[in-house]
Design a protein around this motif. Structure first.
Motif, mmCIF file in Angstrom:
data_model
loop_
_atom_site.group_PDB
_atom_site.id
_atom_site.type_symbol
_atom_site.label_atom_id
_atom_site.label_comp_id
_atom_site.label_asym_id
_atom_site.label_seq_id
_atom_site.Cartn_x
_atom_site.Cartn_y
_atom_site.Cartn_z
ATOM 1 N N TYR A 1 0.837 -1.203 0.000
ATOM 2 C CA TYR A 1 0.000 0.000 0.000
ATOM 3 C C TYR A 1 0.873 1.254 0.000
ATOM 4 O O TYR A 1 0.387 2.334 -0.241
ATOM 5 N N ALA B 1 1.733 -5.916 1.941
ATOM 6 C CA ALA B 1 0.562 -6.518 2.590
ATOM 7 C C ALA B 1 0.387 -7.943 2.053
ATOM 8 O O ALA B 1 -0.097 -8.832 2.734
ATOM 9 N N PRO C 1 -6.180 -15.198 9.779
ATOM 10 C CA PRO C 1 -6.589 -14.225 10.802
ATOM 11 C C PRO C 1 -6.712 -12.821 10.230
ATOM 12 O O PRO C 1 -6.227 -12.546 9.117
ATOM 13 N N SER C 2 -7.321 -11.944 10.993
ATOM 14 C CA SER C 2 -7.492 -10.561 10.567
ATOM 15 C C SER C 2 -6.140 -9.926 10.231
ATOM 16 O O SER C 2 -5.168 -10.091 10.957
ATOM 17 N N GLY C 3 -6.078 -9.242 9.091
ATOM 18 C CA GLY C 3 -4.861 -8.535 8.699
ATOM 19 C C GLY C 3 -3.878 -9.372 7.902
ATOM 20 O O GLY C 3 -2.811 -8.892 7.523
ATOM 21 N N CYS C 4 -4.223 -10.642 7.574
ATOM 22 C CA CYS C 4 -3.247 -11.500 6.883
ATOM 23 C C CYS C 4 -3.201 -11.235 5.379
ATOM 24 O O CYS C 4 -2.321 -11.735 4.686
ATOM 25 N N GLY C 5 -4.162 -10.465 4.845
ATOM 26 C CA GLY C 5 -4.104 -10.111 3.428
ATOM 27 C C GLY C 5 -5.218 -10.703 2.574
ATOM 28 O O GLY C 5 -5.174 -10.592 1.344
ATOM 29 N N LYS C 6 -6.249 -11.275 3.185
ATOM 30 C CA LYS C 6 -7.328 -11.915 2.417
ATOM 31 C C LYS C 6 -8.065 -10.900 1.542
ATOM 32 O O LYS C 6 -8.260 -11.120 0.347
ATOM 33 N N THR C 7 -8.478 -9.771 2.163
ATOM 34 C CA THR C 7 -9.242 -8.778 1.411
ATOM 35 C C THR C 7 -8.381 -8.164 0.316
ATOM 36 O O THR C 7 -8.862 -7.898 -0.794
ATOM 37 N N THR C 8 -7.096 -7.958 0.619
ATOM 38 C CA THR C 8 -6.194 -7.414 -0.398
ATOM 39 C C THR C 8 -6.171 -8.343 -1.614
ATOM 40 O O THR C 8 -6.338 -7.888 -2.757
ATOM 41 N N GLU D 1 -16.610 -12.959 3.702
ATOM 42 C CA GLU D 1 -17.217 -13.158 5.033
ATOM 43 C C GLU D 1 -18.750 -13.054 4.951
ATOM 44 O O GLU D 1 -19.364 -12.269 5.674
HETATM 45 P P1 ATP Z 1 -9.636 -8.625 7.831
HETATM 46 O O1 ATP Z 1 -10.136 -10.021 8.003
HETATM 47 O O2 ATP Z 1 -9.493 -7.887 9.121
HETATM 48 O O3 ATP Z 1 -10.358 -7.845 6.772
HETATM 49 P P2 ATP Z 1 -7.555 -9.298 5.930
HETATM 50 O O4 ATP Z 1 -6.953 -10.638 6.104
HETATM 51 O O5 ATP Z 1 -8.602 -9.133 4.907
HETATM 52 O O6 ATP Z 1 -8.092 -8.769 7.329
HETATM 53 P P3 ATP Z 1 -6.262 -7.045 4.663
HETATM 54 O O7 ATP Z 1 -7.455 -6.152 4.909
HETATM 55 O O8 ATP Z 1 -6.021 -7.504 3.281
HETATM 56 O O9 ATP Z 1 -6.335 -8.311 5.642
HETATM 57 O O10 ATP Z 1 -4.982 -6.292 5.231
HETATM 58 C C1 ATP Z 1 -3.648 -6.788 5.041
HETATM 59 C C2 ATP Z 1 -2.675 -5.715 5.544
HETATM 60 O O11 ATP Z 1 -2.747 -4.551 4.708
HETATM 61 C C3 ATP Z 1 -2.955 -5.233 6.958
HETATM 62 O O12 ATP Z 1 -1.726 -4.996 7.602
HETATM 63 C C4 ATP Z 1 -3.702 -3.914 6.744
HETATM 64 O O13 ATP Z 1 -3.469 -3.028 7.804
HETATM 65 C C5 ATP Z 1 -3.069 -3.402 5.443
HETATM 66 N N1 ATP Z 1 -4.026 -2.600 4.656
HETATM 67 C C6 ATP Z 1 -5.226 -3.032 4.193
HETATM 68 N N2 ATP Z 1 -5.832 -2.051 3.474
HETATM 69 C C7 ATP Z 1 -4.985 -0.990 3.492
HETATM 70 C C8 ATP Z 1 -5.021 0.316 2.911
HETATM 71 N N3 ATP Z 1 -6.069 0.719 2.166
HETATM 72 N N4 ATP Z 1 -3.973 1.139 3.135
HETATM 73 C C9 ATP Z 1 -2.915 0.726 3.854
HETATM 74 N N5 ATP Z 1 -2.801 -0.504 4.425
HETATM 75 C C10 ATP Z 1 -3.820 -1.354 4.244
#
Ligand code: ATP
Length: 357
Positions: free
Chosen positions: A13, A24, A43-50, A166
């Protein structure tokens, strides 16, 4: 429907990433077959949504490519990728009827009304929405609204992939299992490529044929639910999947044999392990039992979970759990433990010894 290839994808990012921890998504390479059911679990923050946003085109990667049926779509818009998405919270039109909500994605693409009727009726039937088709969506419960969202994701037959982010978060706990099995049944019936994102292992393991486990921006293992249970490639998978998770004990390797607290224990991959790294012995609670001889342990707690019991012990201070049947006699105080040799593995710096080149 499409086969999806994620080719050496990285995403940061920040604008000028230089180190691994700036990403990320560190480096992901995956091949998903046409018509398969996949879950992204972590887990939350592991990068799934990315990763999901990169596949849908809401984000463009820092490096790497995304291919649909071999065609590079990395820089294409979400519309051009032809994807259906179901989000955590229902996206519906409150003032429209349930029927019109389900018909919306089809009307948008100019499908004729007779065909729309056929498809909406079939989807409504599968999701048990038939009785509510003429009702206004605003009158439905959160569960009912999310069912419409699912239906809108499933109603088109020309999409490359259907992605669920989710989708059961707002669903009442007692209805969750019902919708979970429904989705699985639907996937098997309509055979579309589906990607299901969740941090809940039960949802991932029920839905998917292949589960992609992510941690800290990386894929740590892709496998069937059985593979993830029986042969975790990383201690993270061992711990994250299973209830309770895999036991980990510090160990040493000498002359091709594993030792815990100075006592030799069998391990399937002991011969391949090299000393000098952080070595741990991993064994799931289901593969530990009490015996007259074995590793000395202290029993500290017994919890009744219904059909089985979880016994918590300590081996030289390290917690070791056992899953035992209702009729197993649990020693009081001092005990001895034996591990099932074929399901006991050594991990070196977190990775299963012998699993990486
Ligand atoms: P969750 O289940 O909480 O949604 P996730 O597994 O989907 O978590 P992501 O949302 O992909 O994880 O986030 C992966 C990493 O990228 C995290 O460290 C998050 O803080 C960071 N991140 C996500 N979106 C952004 C953004 N728009 N700008 C900067 N950092 C981001």
């Amino acid at each position: 429907m499409a086969k999806i290839t994620i080719d050496n994808l990285r995403h940061a990012y920040i604008s000028e990433p230089t180190r691994d921890e700036h990403y990320a998504l560190k480096r992901v390479h995956l091949d998903w077959a046409d018509g398969g059911a996949y879950a992204l679990l972590g887990p939350s923050g592991c990068g799934k949504t990315t990763l999901l946003n990169l596949i849908s085109g809401l984000l463009h990667p820092s490096e790497g490519r995304i291919l649909f049926d071999g065609k590079d779509v990395t820089m294409e818009t979400p519309e051009a990728r032809n994807i259906a998405q179901v989000f955590q919270f229902p996206v519906i039109y409150d003032t429209m009827t349930v029927y019109d909500n389900l018909a919306f994605p089809l009307r948008n693409r100019g499908v004729d009304e007779a065909e729309i009727k056929k498809r909406v009726s079939a989807i409504a039937e599968m999701l048990e929405l038939t009785a509510t088709l003429s009702h206004r969506a605003s009158g439905l419960t959160a569960d009912g609204k999310q069912k419409i969202s699912l239906g809108r994701g499933l109603v088109r037959d020309d999409v490359n992939v259907i992605m669920f982010d989710e989708p059961l978060t707002v669903i009442d706990p007692h209805l969750k299992w019902q919708l979970r099995s429904k989705l699985k049944e639907l996937q098997q019936r309509i055979k579309r490529t589906m990607i299901y994102v969740t941090h809940d292992q039960t949802e991932a393991l029920t839905f998917a044929e292949q589960v992609v486990v992510m941690n800290n921006g990386e894929v740590v293992q892709t496998g069937t639910p059985i593979e993830l249970f029986e042969r975790p490639m990383h201690t993270f998978v061992g711990h994250f999947i299973g209830s309770p998770g895999m036991n980990l004990l510090p160990c040493e390797v000498k002359g091709g044999a594993a030792f815990v607290s100075g006592k030799q224990v069998p391990a399937a991959n002991a011969k391949k392990a090299k000393s000098g790294r952080k070595l741990e012995l991993g064994v799931r609670p289901e593969f530990v039992r009490f015996a007259n001889k074995g590793l000395p342990a202290d029993v500290v707690r017994v919890s009744d979970i219904g059909r089985y019991r979880v016994v918590e012990t300590r081996v030289n201070g390290t917690p070791v759990k056992l899953v035992v049947g209702e009729d197993t006699e649990v020693p009081v105080g001092k005990a001895h433990l034996v591990f099932d040799a074929t399901h006991t593995q050594i991990y070196s710096d977190g990775w299963l010894v012998g699993s990486r080149p």
